[in-house]
Structures are given as C-alpha cells and as structure tokens.
Design a protein around this motif. Structure first.
Motif, PDB file in Angstrom:
ATOM      1  N   UNK A  76      30.578  37.263  44.610  1.00  0.00           N
ATOM      2  CA  UNK A  76      30.053  36.739  43.358  1.00  0.00           C
ATOM      3  C   UNK A  76      30.631  35.345  43.097  1.00  0.00           C
ATOM      4  N   UNK A  77      29.875  34.316  43.463  1.00  0.00           N
ATOM      5  CA  UNK A  77      30.291  32.943  43.199  1.00  0.00           C
ATOM      6  C   UNK A  77      29.748  32.529  41.843  1.00  0.00           C
ATOM      7  N   UNK A  78      30.643  32.121  40.935  1.00  0.00           N
ATOM      8  CA  UNK A  78      30.233  31.692  39.601  1.00  0.00           C
ATOM      9  C   UNK A  78      31.171  30.599  39.095  1.00  0.00           C
ATOM     10  N   UNK A  79      30.677  29.850  38.111  1.00  0.00           N
ATOM     11  CA  UNK A  79      31.491  28.862  37.406  1.00  0.00           C
ATOM     12  C   UNK A  79      31.385  29.138  35.915  1.00  0.00           C
ATOM     13  N   UNK A  80      32.233  28.476  35.136  1.00  0.00           N
ATOM     14  CA  UNK A  80      32.251  28.634  33.674  1.00  0.00           C
ATOM     15  C   UNK A  80      32.305  30.108  33.272  1.00  0.00           C
ATOM     16  N   UNK A  81      33.217  30.823  33.854  1.00  0.00           N
ATOM     17  CA  UNK A  81      33.277  32.278  33.711  1.00  0.00           C
ATOM     18  C   UNK A  81      34.114  32.685  32.496  1.00  0.00           C
ATOM     19  N   UNK A  95      50.411  57.054  30.569  1.00  0.00           N
ATOM     20  CA  UNK A  95      51.776  57.181  31.065  1.00  0.00           C
ATOM     21  C   UNK A  95      51.900  58.206  32.190  1.00  0.00           C
ATOM     22  N   UNK A  96      50.894  59.056  32.322  1.00  0.00           N
ATOM     23  CA  UNK A  96      51.008  60.141  33.286  1.00  0.00           C
ATOM     24  C   UNK A  96      50.178  59.926  34.541  1.00  0.00           C
ATOM     25  N   UNK A  97      49.521  58.787  34.660  1.00  0.00           N
ATOM     26  CA  UNK A  97      48.696  58.544  35.830  1.00  0.00           C
ATOM     27  C   UNK A  97      49.218  57.339  36.602  1.00  0.00           C
ATOM     28  N   UNK A  98      48.984  57.352  37.895  1.00  0.00           N
ATOM     29  CA  UNK A  98      49.394  56.243  38.752  1.00  0.00           C
ATOM     30  C   UNK A  98      48.205  55.543  39.382  1.00  0.00           C
ATOM     31  N   UNK A  99      46.990  55.973  39.052  1.00  0.00           N
ATOM     32  CA  UNK A  99      45.796  55.413  39.654  1.00  0.00           C
ATOM     33  C   UNK A  99      44.743  55.233  38.562  1.00  0.00           C
ATOM     34  N   UNK A 100      44.115  54.072  38.510  1.00  0.00           N
ATOM     35  CA  UNK A 100      43.151  53.794  37.457  1.00  0.00           C
ATOM     36  C   UNK A 100      42.042  52.889  37.994  1.00  0.00           C
ATOM     37  N   UNK A 101      40.860  53.036  37.419  1.00  0.00           N
ATOM     38  CA  UNK A 101      39.728  52.187  37.762  1.00  0.00           C
ATOM     39  C   UNK A 101      39.340  51.373  36.533  1.00  0.00           C
ATOM     40  N   UNK A 102      39.142  50.068  36.735  1.00  0.00           N
ATOM     41  CA  UNK A 102      38.800  49.163  35.650  1.00  0.00           C
ATOM     42  C   UNK A 102      37.517  48.428  36.012  1.00  0.00           C
ATOM     43  N   UNK A 103      36.613  48.311  35.039  1.00  0.00           N
ATOM     44  CA  UNK A 103      35.395  47.517  35.225  1.00  0.00           C
ATOM     45  C   UNK A 103      35.529  46.261  34.380  1.00  0.00           C
ATOM     46  N   UNK A 104      35.411  45.116  35.030  1.00  0.00           N
ATOM     47  CA  UNK A 104      35.506  43.831  34.353  1.00  0.00           C
ATOM     48  C   UNK A 104      34.114  43.209  34.299  1.00  0.00           C
ATOM     49  N   UNK A 105      33.667  42.900  33.086  1.00  0.00           N
ATOM     50  CA  UNK A 105      32.365  42.258  32.879  1.00  0.00           C
ATOM     51  C   UNK A 105      32.590  40.751  32.846  1.00  0.00           C
ATOM     52  N   UNK A 106      31.805  40.021  33.660  1.00  0.00           N
ATOM     53  CA  UNK A 106      31.938  38.573  33.735  1.00  0.00           C
ATOM     54  C   UNK A 106      30.617  37.903  33.385  1.00  0.00           C
ATOM     55  N   UNK A 107      30.724  36.819  32.630  1.00  0.00           N
ATOM     56  CA  UNK A 107      29.563  36.006  32.275  1.00  0.00           C
ATOM     57  C   UNK A 107      29.854  34.587  32.716  1.00  0.00           C
ATOM     58  N   UNK A 108      28.869  33.962  33.332  1.00  0.00           N
ATOM     59  CA  UNK A 108      29.061  32.591  33.789  1.00  0.00           C
ATOM     60  C   UNK A 108      27.781  32.011  34.318  1.00  0.00           C
ATOM     61  N   UNK A 109      27.930  30.976  35.128  1.00  0.00           N
ATOM     62  CA  UNK A 109      26.778  30.299  35.719  1.00  0.00           C
ATOM     63  C   UNK A 109      26.810  30.527  37.220  1.00  0.00           C
ATOM     64  N   UNK A 110      25.698  31.011  37.739  1.00  0.00           N
ATOM     65  CA  UNK A 110      25.549  31.231  39.181  1.00  0.00           C
ATOM     66  C   UNK A 110      24.341  30.424  39.620  1.00  0.00           C
ATOM     67  N   UNK A 111      24.569  29.468  40.494  1.00  0.00           N
ATOM     68  CA  UNK A 111      23.502  28.530  40.823  1.00  0.00           C
ATOM     69  C   UNK A 111      23.286  27.649  39.610  1.00  0.00           C
ATOM     70  N   UNK A 112      22.122  27.759  39.016  1.00  0.00           N
ATOM     71  CA  UNK A 112      21.852  26.982  37.802  1.00  0.00           C
ATOM     72  C   UNK A 112      21.465  27.874  36.629  1.00  0.00           C
ATOM     73  N   UNK A 113      21.646  29.179  36.788  1.00  0.00           N
ATOM     74  CA  UNK A 113      21.249  30.090  35.712  1.00  0.00           C
ATOM     75  C   UNK A 113      22.438  30.883  35.185  1.00  0.00           C
ATOM     76  N   UNK A 114      22.324  31.304  33.945  1.00  0.00           N
ATOM     77  CA  UNK A 114      23.347  32.162  33.352  1.00  0.00           C
ATOM     78  C   UNK A 114      23.321  33.507  34.056  1.00  0.00           C
ATOM     79  N   UNK A 115      24.502  34.068  34.263  1.00  0.00           N
ATOM     80  CA  UNK A 115      24.611  35.296  35.044  1.00  0.00           C
ATOM     81  C   UNK A 115      25.611  36.227  34.389  1.00  0.00           C
ATOM     82  N   UNK A 116      25.288  37.495  34.328  1.00  0.00           N
ATOM     83  CA  UNK A 116      26.192  38.521  33.833  1.00  0.00           C
ATOM     84  C   UNK A 116      26.330  39.557  34.934  1.00  0.00           C
ATOM     85  N   UNK A 117      27.548  39.884  35.266  1.00  0.00           N
ATOM     86  CA  UNK A 117      27.785  40.851  36.345  1.00  0.00           C
ATOM     87  C   UNK A 117      29.091  41.567  36.059  1.00  0.00           C
ATOM     88  N   UNK A 118      29.349  42.611  36.808  1.00  0.00           N
ATOM     89  CA  UNK A 118      30.636  43.278  36.663  1.00  0.00           C
ATOM     90  C   UNK A 118      31.204  43.616  38.024  1.00  0.00           C
TER      91      UNK A 118
END
Length: 143
Positions: A76-81, A95-118
C-alpha cells in the motif's frame, strides 16, 4: 490524622495509572500507530524497526527505504496519510494475553485519488513490551 493520611495515600495510589504505562511500556495501539507513522509520515525505516520483532527487522532492513516497505511489505503506497485504530481484539483482559490483533485504518492519497484502506497486524508481548510479529494478508480496500 495519620490514619487519614494513610487512607488518602492508598486512594491516590489506587487511582494512579497502570504500572506498565508509567514504566514506559507502550500499548498495542501505540506500537501499531508508531510503526505506521514511522513508515508513512516520518518515512523512517530505522524508527519503524523499534516496533517489530527481529525477523521483521531483517525484512525492513532488506527494503531499506520507506517507499519500498510501503510497496513490498505493506502492499500500500500512499502519501498524506492519517491513521487511526479501527479495531483491536482485546480490551478488558489485556493484562492476561500475550497475543493481539490490531486493525489500523489509513486515509491518504494513492496515485492521484483519495484512498481509504486498512491493515491488520499481529502483536506479541515480549518481556512486557508489545512488538509487531506479522502483517496479515489484506482483505481489500474500503473505497
């Protein structure tokens, strides 16, 4: 009077922040956002390495520059993120877990259009420190 001071001291200590947070240990959310900020905003691979485990550090070193990491590791190549935590699979039992999954939502410019991805990443707790151990395959963009 001594009893009153003792009770007030106990109350203040009971209301203080978690000892892990006070000792400088970062939460999974902070580690996730720190990693993506290093790659997309600061464009600094060396800074990003502090958030990942040793095998991923080697991968990041191989690609050397942030744009290559964006393209080949994160697909995912983007600028202005801008980014935010979309979802995390732990909360109350953190406190009781050692493993976690996180989803990060990113907004920026990909090519010349606005892009939202995670991107979904998996973190593991190693010696009271959260580190990114895997970038999970993408499920598709949100556009």
């Amino acid at each position: 009077m001594k009893k009153l001071i003792f009770i007030v001291t106990l109350l203040l200590l009971g209301c203080s922040q978690d000892s892990e947070t006070m000792s400088g240990a970062q939460t999974p959310e902070q580690v996730s956002l720190g990693f993506f900020k290093a790659i997309y905003v600061d464009r600094d691979v060396e800074q990003a390495k502090q958030y990942v485990d040793e095998p991923m550090q080697k991968v990041l070193s191989h690609y050397y520059i942030a744009s290559a990491v964006q393209r080949h590791v994160l697909n995912l190549s983007m600028t202005n993120v801008t980014m935010e935590i979309e979802e995390i699979d732990i909360d109350f039992f953190r406190k009781f877990t050692d493993d976690v999954t996180v989803i990060v939502k990113m907004q920026g410019v990909r090519g010349s259009e606005n892009w939202v991805d995670d991107r979904t990443i998996r973190l593991h707790k190693v010696k009271k420190q959260w580190v990114i151990v895997e970038i999970l395959p993408e499920k598709g963009n949100l556009n």
